[in-house]
Motif scaffolding. Sequence first.
Motif, PDB file in Angstrom:
ATOM      1  N   ALA A 106      -3.762 -14.939  -3.552  1.00 12.18           N
ATOM      2  CA  ALA A 106      -2.928 -15.336  -4.693  1.00 12.18           C
ATOM      3  C   ALA A 106      -3.204 -14.486  -5.935  1.00 12.18           C
ATOM      4  CB  ALA A 106      -3.157 -16.815  -5.012  1.00 12.18           C
ATOM      5  N   ARG A 107      -3.921 -13.369  -5.754  1.00 12.14           N
ATOM      6  CA  ARG A 107      -4.200 -12.468  -6.880  1.00 12.14           C
ATOM      7  C   ARG A 107      -3.661 -11.081  -6.555  1.00 12.14           C
ATOM      8  NH1 ARG A 107      -5.319 -16.918  -7.811  1.00 12.14           N
ATOM      9  NH2 ARG A 107      -7.157 -17.846  -8.803  1.00 12.14           N
ATOM     10  N   SER A 108      -3.273 -10.364  -7.591  1.00 13.14           N
ATOM     11  CA  SER A 108      -2.822  -8.978  -7.370  1.00 13.14           C
ATOM     12  C   SER A 108      -4.052  -8.100  -7.144  1.00 13.14           C
ATOM     13  CB  SER A 108      -2.069  -8.475  -8.602  1.00 13.14           C
ATOM     14  OG  SER A 108      -2.972  -8.354  -9.696  1.00 13.14           O
ATOM     15  N   ASN A 109      -3.820  -6.884  -6.654  1.00 10.87           N
ATOM     16  CA  ASN A 109      -4.952  -5.994  -6.398  1.00 10.87           C
ATOM     17  C   ASN A 109      -5.726  -5.702  -7.682  1.00 10.87           C
ATOM     18  OD1 ASN A 109      -6.387  -3.286  -5.950  1.00 10.87           O
ATOM     19  ND2 ASN A 109      -5.799  -3.918  -3.889  1.00 10.87           N
ATOM     20  N   ASP A 110      -5.000  -5.507  -8.752  1.00  9.97           N
ATOM     21  CA  ASP A 110      -5.638  -5.226 -10.040  1.00  9.97           C
ATOM     22  C   ASP A 110      -6.553  -6.389 -10.450  1.00  9.97           C
ATOM     23  OD1 ASP A 110      -5.955  -3.636 -12.420  1.00  9.97           O
ATOM     24  OD2 ASP A 110      -4.806  -5.207 -13.446  1.00  9.97           O
ATOM     25  N   GLN A 111      -6.069  -7.610 -10.216  1.00  8.33           N
ATOM     26  CA  GLN A 111      -6.892  -8.779 -10.543  1.00  8.33           C
ATOM     27  C   GLN A 111      -8.115  -8.865  -9.627  1.00  8.33           C
ATOM     28  OE1 GLN A 111      -3.800 -11.812 -10.258  1.00  8.33           O
ATOM     29  NE2 GLN A 111      -3.525 -11.843 -12.490  1.00  8.33           N
ATOM     30  N   ARG A 112      -7.949  -8.500  -8.365  1.00 14.62           N
ATOM     31  CA  ARG A 112      -9.094  -8.513  -7.442  1.00 14.62           C
ATOM     32  C   ARG A 112     -10.178  -7.543  -7.909  1.00 14.62           C
ATOM     33  NH1 ARG A 112      -5.038  -7.424  -3.005  1.00 14.62           N
ATOM     34  NH2 ARG A 112      -3.859  -9.381  -2.934  1.00 14.62           N
ATOM     35  N   GLN A 113      -9.752  -6.411  -8.478  1.00 17.25           N
ATOM     36  CA  GLN A 113     -10.738  -5.435  -8.993  1.00 17.25           C
ATOM     37  C   GLN A 113     -11.513  -6.044 -10.170  1.00 17.25           C
ATOM     38  OE1 GLN A 113     -11.156  -3.053  -6.882  1.00 17.25           O
ATOM     39  NE2 GLN A 113      -9.242  -3.687  -5.909  1.00 17.25           N
TER      40      GLN A 113
ATOM     41  N   SER B 166       5.557  -9.237  -2.429  1.00 14.66           N
ATOM     42  CA  SER B 166       5.377 -10.657  -2.068  1.00 14.66           C
ATOM     43  C   SER B 166       4.182 -11.248  -2.819  1.00 14.66           C
ATOM     44  CB  SER B 166       5.152 -10.788  -0.562  1.00 14.66           C
ATOM     45  OG  SER B 166       4.125  -9.911  -0.145  1.00 14.66           O
ATOM     46  N   ILE B 167       3.295 -10.380  -3.286  1.00 17.43           N
ATOM     47  CA  ILE B 167       2.108 -10.832  -4.042  1.00 17.43           C
ATOM     48  C   ILE B 167       2.312 -10.464  -5.503  1.00 17.43           C
ATOM     49  CG2 ILE B 167      -0.389 -10.513  -4.352  1.00 17.43           C
ATOM     50  CD1 ILE B 167       0.069 -11.790  -1.701  1.00 17.43           C
ATOM     51  N   ARG B 168       2.182 -11.472  -6.365  1.00 19.92           N
ATOM     52  CA  ARG B 168       2.360 -11.228  -7.800  1.00 19.92           C
ATOM     53  C   ARG B 168       1.048 -11.489  -8.527  1.00 19.92           C
ATOM     54  NH1 ARG B 168       7.474 -11.690  -9.810  1.00 19.92           N
ATOM     55  NH2 ARG B 168       9.101 -11.864  -8.233  1.00 19.92           N
ATOM     56  N   PRO B 169       0.896 -10.931  -9.716  1.00 15.70           N
ATOM     57  CA  PRO B 169      -0.295 -11.275 -10.506  1.00 15.70           C
ATOM     58  C   PRO B 169      -0.325 -12.783 -10.772  1.00 15.70           C
ATOM     59  CG  PRO B 169       0.842  -9.386 -11.447  1.00 15.70           C
ATOM     60  CD  PRO B 169       1.736  -9.930 -10.375  1.00 15.70           C
ATOM     61  N   PHE B 170      -1.513 -13.367 -10.705  1.00 16.73           N
ATOM     62  CA  PHE B 170      -1.683 -14.796 -10.924  1.00 16.73           C
ATOM     63  C   PHE B 170      -1.598 -15.074 -12.426  1.00 16.73           C
ATOM     64  CE2 PHE B 170      -4.451 -18.643 -11.229  1.00 16.73           C
ATOM     65  CZ  PHE B 170      -3.698 -19.472 -10.409  1.00 16.73           C
ATOM     66  N   ALA B 171      -0.808 -16.092 -12.791  1.00 16.39           N
ATOM     67  CA  ALA B 171      -0.494 -16.312 -14.208  1.00 16.39           C
ATOM     68  C   ALA B 171      -1.723 -16.649 -15.066  1.00 16.39           C
ATOM     69  CB  ALA B 171       0.562 -17.398 -14.332  1.00 16.39           C
ATOM     70  N   ASN B 172      -2.433 -17.720 -14.751  1.00 17.30           N
ATOM     71  CA  ASN B 172      -3.561 -18.102 -15.620  1.00 17.30           C
ATOM     72  C   ASN B 172      -4.862 -17.515 -15.082  1.00 17.30           C
ATOM     73  OD1 ASN B 172      -1.814 -19.739 -17.220  1.00 17.30           O
ATOM     74  ND2 ASN B 172      -1.849 -21.223 -15.534  1.00 17.30           N
ATOM     75  N   PHE B 173      -4.903 -16.208 -15.078  1.00 18.69           N
ATOM     76  CA  PHE B 173      -6.004 -15.514 -14.414  1.00 18.69           C
ATOM     77  C   PHE B 173      -7.268 -15.511 -15.249  1.00 18.69           C
ATOM     78  CE2 PHE B 173      -8.067 -11.277 -13.667  1.00 18.69           C
ATOM     79  CZ  PHE B 173      -8.616 -11.583 -12.426  1.00 18.69           C
ATOM     80  N   ASN B 174      -8.388 -15.815 -14.592  1.00 19.14           N
ATOM     81  CA  ASN B 174      -9.679 -15.717 -15.254  1.00 19.14           C
ATOM     82  C   ASN B 174     -10.682 -15.136 -14.253  1.00 19.14           C
ATOM     83  OD1 ASN B 174     -12.376 -16.309 -16.066  1.00 19.14           O
ATOM     84  ND2 ASN B 174     -11.616 -17.844 -17.509  1.00 19.14           N
ATOM     85  N   ALA B 175     -11.021 -13.862 -14.447  1.00 12.78           N
ATOM     86  CA  ALA B 175     -11.856 -13.145 -13.482  1.00 12.78           C
ATOM     87  C   ALA B 175     -13.208 -13.826 -13.283  1.00 12.78           C
ATOM     88  CB  ALA B 175     -12.051 -11.699 -13.937  1.00 12.78           C
TER      89      ALA B 175
ATOM     90  N   THR C 253      -9.514  -3.418  -1.713  1.00 10.61           N
ATOM     91  CA  THR C 253      -9.560  -1.975  -1.986  1.00 10.61           C
ATOM     92  C   THR C 253      -8.364  -1.560  -2.831  1.00 10.61           C
ATOM     93  OG1 THR C 253     -10.481  -1.776   0.249  1.00 10.61           O
ATOM     94  CG2 THR C 253      -9.850   0.271  -0.855  1.00 10.61           C
ATOM     95  N   PRO C 254      -8.565  -0.787  -3.914  1.00 12.25           N
ATOM     96  CA  PRO C 254      -7.414  -0.322  -4.696  1.00 12.25           C
ATOM     97  C   PRO C 254      -6.455   0.465  -3.794  1.00 12.25           C
ATOM     98  CG  PRO C 254      -9.467   0.164  -5.834  1.00 12.25           C
ATOM     99  CD  PRO C 254      -9.841  -0.316  -4.458  1.00 12.25           C
ATOM    100  N   PRO C 255      -5.121   0.305  -3.984  1.00  6.65           N
ATOM    101  CA  PRO C 255      -4.136   0.886  -3.067  1.00  6.65           C
ATOM    102  C   PRO C 255      -4.324   2.374  -2.763  1.00  6.65           C
ATOM    103  CG  PRO C 255      -3.037  -0.534  -4.645  1.00  6.65           C
ATOM    104  CD  PRO C 255      -4.474  -0.478  -5.053  1.00  6.65           C
ATOM    105  N   ILE C 256      -4.592   3.173  -3.811  1.00  2.00           N
ATOM    106  CA  ILE C 256      -4.734   4.620  -3.577  1.00  2.00           C
ATOM    107  C   ILE C 256      -6.000   4.907  -2.758  1.00  2.00           C
ATOM    108  CG2 ILE C 256      -5.068   6.862  -4.722  1.00  2.00           C
ATOM    109  CD1 ILE C 256      -2.267   6.072  -5.206  1.00  2.00           C
ATOM    110  N   SER C 257      -7.084   4.179  -3.040  1.00  4.56           N
ATOM    111  CA  SER C 257      -8.326   4.337  -2.260  1.00  4.56           C
ATOM    112  C   SER C 257      -8.108   3.884  -0.824  1.00  4.56           C
ATOM    113  CB  SER C 257      -9.458   3.480  -2.840  1.00  4.56           C
ATOM    114  OG  SER C 257      -9.723   3.850  -4.150  1.00  4.56           O
ATOM    115  N   TYR C 258      -7.314   2.846  -0.661  1.00  4.74           N
ATOM    116  CA  TYR C 258      -7.028   2.336   0.684  1.00  4.74           C
ATOM    117  C   TYR C 258      -6.302   3.414   1.493  1.00  4.74           C
ATOM    118  CZ  TYR C 258      -5.355  -0.751   4.418  1.00  4.74           C
ATOM    119  OH  TYR C 258      -5.087  -1.317   5.638  1.00  4.74           O
ATOM    120  N   ASP C 259      -5.280   4.028   0.897  1.00  4.45           N
ATOM    121  CA  ASP C 259      -4.562   5.116   1.581  1.00  4.45           C
ATOM    122  C   ASP C 259      -5.502   6.273   1.914  1.00  4.45           C
ATOM    123  OD1 ASP C 259      -2.118   3.859   1.655  1.00  4.45           O
ATOM    124  OD2 ASP C 259      -1.231   4.957  -0.018  1.00  4.45           O
ATOM    125  N   ALA C 260      -6.312   6.645   0.940  1.00  5.12           N
ATOM    126  CA  ALA C 260      -7.245   7.760   1.146  1.00  5.12           C
ATOM    127  C   ALA C 260      -8.211   7.453   2.293  1.00  5.12           C
ATOM    128  CB  ALA C 260      -8.020   8.057  -0.138  1.00  5.12           C
TER     129      ALA C 260
END
Length: 316
Positions: A42-49, A6-15, A84-91
Motif C-alpha cells: 500500500a506504499r509507493s516505491n518512493d515511500q518504501r525507500q 495500480s499502486i499509489r502513494p499512501f495519503a497519510n504517510f509516516n515513514a 528496490t528503486p525501479p531503475i536499480s531493479y532494472d539494472a
Amino acid sequence: MTYRGSIRPFANFNAKSDADFLGRAMKGMGTDEDAILMLLAARSNDQRQQIKAAFKKACGKDLVSELKSELGGLFESLIVALMTPPISYDASQLHKAIKGAGTNDDVLIEILASRTGAQIKGIIKVYKKEFGGKLEKDICGDTSGHYQKLLVILLQGSREEEVDESKIEKDAKDLFAAGEGRFGTDEEKFITILGNRSPEHLRKVFDVYKKLCGSDIEDSIKGETAGNLENLLLAVVKCVRSVPEYFAEGLYKSMRRAGTDDDALMRIMVSRSEVDMLDIRDSFKKMYGASLYTTIQEDTSGDYQRALLYLCGGND
C-alpha cells in the motif's frame, strides 16, 4: 495525463511509524507476513525507500536484510523487488541476465525494448555504480551480430522525438525493399529504422507498410528473421504499437505455459505497478477474455499470490 499505475502513494504517510510497525511484525517468534504485505503493497516505491531510511535510523539495521532473513521463497523475492528503486531493479535484472550461467535474452529484450530513453540512460548510470561495469560492454560480451547491433542502438536511449512526414513513405518502402521485396534480408535497414525513429513516426510507417505489402510488419519480421533478432524486432514493434499490450502478452505467456515463469511474472508486475498496470489489465482482458486477477489466482498461491493480486490493483 491520468495516473495509470495500480499502486499509489499512501495519503497519510509516516515513514517512522511504518518502520516501527515493520519492526514489530518481524519481532519475536514467527513473522507476521500479512502485516508486512499489507503495509508495503500500500506504499509507493518512493515511500518504501523512506521507510527503509527510517528503519535504519531507528534500529541501525538494513530493512531489506531483515526482511530477507524473515521471509522465504517467491514471497521474499517479490518483497525484495518491491523494496528496490525501479531503475536499480532494472539494472539488477539486466546484470543477472548477463552475468548468470548463459544469457537470459528475454530479460534484455523486454527491458531494452520497453523502457523510455530517459529510463535507459538512468539504468546505465546505476548499472555502472552498482556493478562497476559498463552495461554496453557487458551486453556486447554476451551477444553478437545484428541482434547485438540493435541492442546497442536501443541502449543509446536516443530515439527521435518527432514524426518526420517526409520520411514515412520512404521508411515503409525501405522496410519493404529490405525484407519482402528482395531475396535475403537487409537486417541493417530494419535495425536502423526500428531502432531510431519515434514511436509515433513508426506507427505511421507501419500503416503505409501494410498498404504497400498487404501484410503487417510483424509478419515480415517473422518471415525474414529468426532467433533473438526476430524476438527483439517483434518486441520493439509491439512496444511501438502498445506497451500495455506488450506486457499483457508477457504476463499471459508467463502463466499460460507448462509451469509458471515466476521471474517474468514478478518482474512485470513489480516494474509496471506504478506505470501502467491499469492499462495492462484492460489489454489483458481485451486480448484473452479473462481478467488478469483471476488468471493470477489460478496460477499462484499463498502470500506470493496475495502480493501479486495487490499489485494487480483489483479484479476487473
